[in-house]
Design an enzyme around this catalytic site. Structure first.
Site: not given
Ligand code: GLC
Length: 726
Positions: A244
């Site tokens: 993430d």
């Molecule tokens: C965010 C979220 C994730 C998302 C990613 C890209 O922090 O936790 O669900 O897809 O970053 O935006």
């Protein structure tokens, strides 16, 4: 499985190009052109339209190996056409419609150069305080599994890679506070939180994203036993695992790594294949490889996986996406309106709905009655805001302007400023019915948007109380990204419709329901009476002292009798305001003549559960029939009910139909004392029900294995289902 193309690319790639493939970068304008030309990024995030095509062109036409880019975007519940938030889509209990919506979202996103979406979110959630409950499918693992698979199929059928996230257990954030630790016992992990991911992997999800959470001491972006051990080695997942946003370097903050280099080592050794946003891999992998802290085999495996996803998407042949027929906006709008209708849950209706076309004057009131942005909900970046239609627009479209008045009453949901109340009350007194649109604005849910309380924010309840005091009947339409405590709303409103955040066509969809189409949504999550009851969910354990499920609901305001020696409170009813699976329509269904054939389920066999469903009301309607099972005695305690199947059934007034479900032995599996997946012989109870606290029920037996004709077994055998790692 590796293709010759991947093998030959790997053989040609320099170490820098290999590491580049494992890095996902967010450009700001055109500031990453040199990096892309140099093969320094395998993926970009948050580029759409001309920028997306420009960078893809640089990668494919002007880099040494011409490897296309994965272009990722959070297309969570629609792209230009916004569908209900996933929690609302879950209330439809309608996988085909969810699949269709995902396919439309993918086509629209692909038309803007996107080939990877970070969806579906498969986190099971039992705490409505957590802001990301809006992005989830609620509290049940089966419902999340079915809808997650539907989204994976919808996205990938249109050439956009799905991403099963956030692996795993992120939704159990302690106290409902985002990013907090998650302490999940192994049995619960395997029976509640992992099943949706196993289903998505089995359905062919091309990518998985690890969560921010520390699972019982290990941050998920460094969790080798579950990422490499279970997801890859045991389940055979051969796509790519992405971190993430900065979740890799956050391991230094969690405290399991001293520095960015150690974060990089732990994460790639744990089985991650791509780093999102942070750059520890770009800066440290080469040195880690040189000193043997990371093996070349692991590096090459990660690169293979990234190239495999690109190959499976067809990007080497069509890097700019498939040629596709122009998206017909009308189709998308029709789908969005239908799914929004099916996601709304009617919770109360005291002889008010549906409103007839001759309803007289309607006063549309509330901060969310004409709030196009807020009705879309969280995680919306690419909406066509001009194509968003509010409740006010939907009712005016149906009744014309003359009979419809509008007053906000409150400027915003969170406002305590009552200066608008008088105008709202005047409008109500001049009307025959009030449609009051209240709830949460879009900014009260989503990532890092958690709440400690779950009542209506601001002065909305006071506005409802004063409107109700006029004596004009009030329909409360509640927009929200989470389950709310709605008891006080139910006390004052003549009808209560839970609309979640219903998306672009939410307004017309709600008007369709208020004026005639029977609501069919069912709760994908328990609605508690108060935040003090959390966690409160239907598939709980019985305990040794269960409270009386039928004890009379205590009238509000009177002192509660002592709860006695039961799993209950002295100062709050132990039961939910509305249970999982609950929802009303404009007709009534009766369940009769339950039959289980046979009533002994043999290993490897199937049991047919059938009953007659009758629409005994005066209107057509759709029922969501739910099949629940309880394992009455087992080697470990088992939930009082578990959803094993469901089906939407539409019947005309007076129509009846014989409905049959099939149940197989492996659907009774659970994790035994030693952590193995087993099905034990014994007695079970089965319900066919309208929700999780009712239903026709009967017992059946799961037989001991029929005596093996080639030899006698001397112990009560269990049906072994392949075990999993802890
Ligand atoms: C965010 C979220 C994730 C998302 C990613 C890209 O922090 O936790 O669900 O897809 O970053 O935006």
């Amino acid at each position: 499985m590796s293709s010759s193309r991947i093998d030959s690319l790997l053989a040609e790639m320099t170490l820098a190009e290999k590491i580049g493939q494992l890095c996902q970068v967010q450009p700001h304008g055109r500031d990453q052109e040199d990096l892309v030309r140099a093969g320094g990024a395998g993926s970009l995030i948050n580029v759409v339209g001309d920028d997306a095509y420009h960078y893809q062109w640089l990668a494919v036409e002007h880099s040494r190996l011409r490897i296309p880019l994965l272009l990722g975007r959070d297309v969570i519940h629609g792209f230009s056409t916004v569908f209900p938030i996933p929690l609302g889509q879950a209330a439809s209990f309608d996988p085909p419609s969810v699949r269709e919506a995902a396919a439309t979202a993918a086509r629209q996103a692909a038309g803007a150069g996107v080939n990877w979406t970070f969806s579906p979110m498969l986190d099971v959630v039992r705490d409505p305080r957590w802001g990301r409950v809006a992005e989830s499918f609620g509290e049940d693992p089966l419902l999340a599994s079915r809808l997650g698979v539907a989204m994976v199929e919808g996205y990938q059928g249109e050439g956009v890679a799905a991403c099963a996230k956030h692996f795993v257990g992120y939704g159990a954030a302690q106290g409902g506070r985002d990013y907090s630790e998650t302490a999940i016992p192994p049995r619960q992990l395997h029976e509640v939180y992992l099943p949706p991911f196993e289903a998505a992997v089995a359905a062919g999800a091309l990518t998985v994203m690890t969560g921010f959470n520390d699972l019982d001491g290990l941050p998920m972006s460094g969790h080798a036993p579950l990422v490499q051990g279970l997801l890859k080695d045991r389940w055979g997942f051969d796509g790519l695992v992405v971190s993430d946003w900065n979740s890799i370097t956050e391991m230094a903050v969690h405290g399991t790594a001293a520095d960015a280099s150690e974060c990089a080592r732990q994460s790639i050794v744990a089985g991650l294949d791509m780093e999102m946003a942070s750059s520890s891999w770009r800066h440290h992998l080469e040195a880690l490889l040189e000193r043997g802290a990371v093996s070349p085999q692991r590096l090459d495996d990660a690169v293979r996986r990234v190239l495999r996803v690109k190959e499976r998407l067809g990007l080497f042949e069509t890097p700019y996406g498939r040629s596709r027929p122009a998206e017909t906006p009308a189709t998308a709008a029709f789908q969005a309106r239908q799914l929004a209708r099916r996601s709304c849950v009617l919770l109360e209706n005291h002889a008010l709905l549906p409103l007839g076309e001759n309803v007289g004057r309607v006063a549309v009131v509330g901060p969310l009655a004409d709030a196009g942005h807020d009705q879309l909900g969280c995680w919306v970046f690419d909406a066509d805001h001009g194509a968003t239609h509010s409740v006010l627009a939907g009712i005016r479209e149906r009744l014309g302007d003359r009979r419809v008045s509008f007053e906000r009453g409150l400027d915003r949901c969170r406002s305590d400023d009552e200066h608008g109340f008088q105008a709202a009350l005047d409008a109500a007194r001049s009307a025959d019915v009030v449609v009051l649109c209240i709830g949460e604005d879009a900014g009260l849910s989503g990532e890092a948007h958690c709440r400690a309380f779950i009542e209506l924010p601001g002065a909305q309840q006071r506005l409802l109380d004063q409107l109700a005091a006029t004596g004009v009947p009030v329909v409360a339409v509640v927009f929200t990204g989470r389950p709310l405590a709605l008891g006080a709303v139910a006390d004052k409103a003549r009808a209560l419709l839970l609309a979640w955040h219903p998306g672009s066509l939410g307004g017309p969809a709600i008007a369709d329901l208020l004026f005639g189409e029977s609501p069919s949504g069912r709760l994908p999550m328990t609605l508690p009476r108060s935040v003090g009851q959390i966690p409160l969910y239907y598939n709980h354990k019985n305990t040794g002292r269960p409270p009386d499920p039928d004890s009379p609901r205590v009238p509000s305001g009177t002192p509660l009798d002592p709860s006695g020696f039961f799993a209950a409170y002295l100062d709050e009813d132990h039961r939910p305001q509305y249970p999982f699976g609950y929802g009303l329509g404009y007709t009534r269904f009766e369940y009769a003549d339950l039959e289980l054939t046979p009533n002994v389920l043999a290993p490897g066999g199937t049991l047919a559960a059938s009953f007659t469903l009758r629409n005994v009301g005066a209107r057509a309607g759709t029922e969501v029939v739910q099949l629940y099972v309880q394992d009455l005695v087992a080697s470990v305690t088992r939930p009082v009910r578990e959803l094993k199947d469901f089906r939407r059934v539409s019947l005309e007034a007076g129509e009846s139909r014989r409905i049959e479900f099939e149940l197989r032995g492996e659907q009774l599996a659970f994790r035994g004392l030693e952590g193995e997946r087993i099905v034990e012989p014994g007695r079970f109870r089965l319900w066919l029900a309208a929700h999780s606290q009712t239903g026709l029920s009967a017992e059946f037996e799961y037989a001991e294995r029929i005596a093996d004709p080639v030899g006698q077994r001397d112990e009560a055998p269990t049906e072994e289902v392949p075990a999993e790692l802890p």
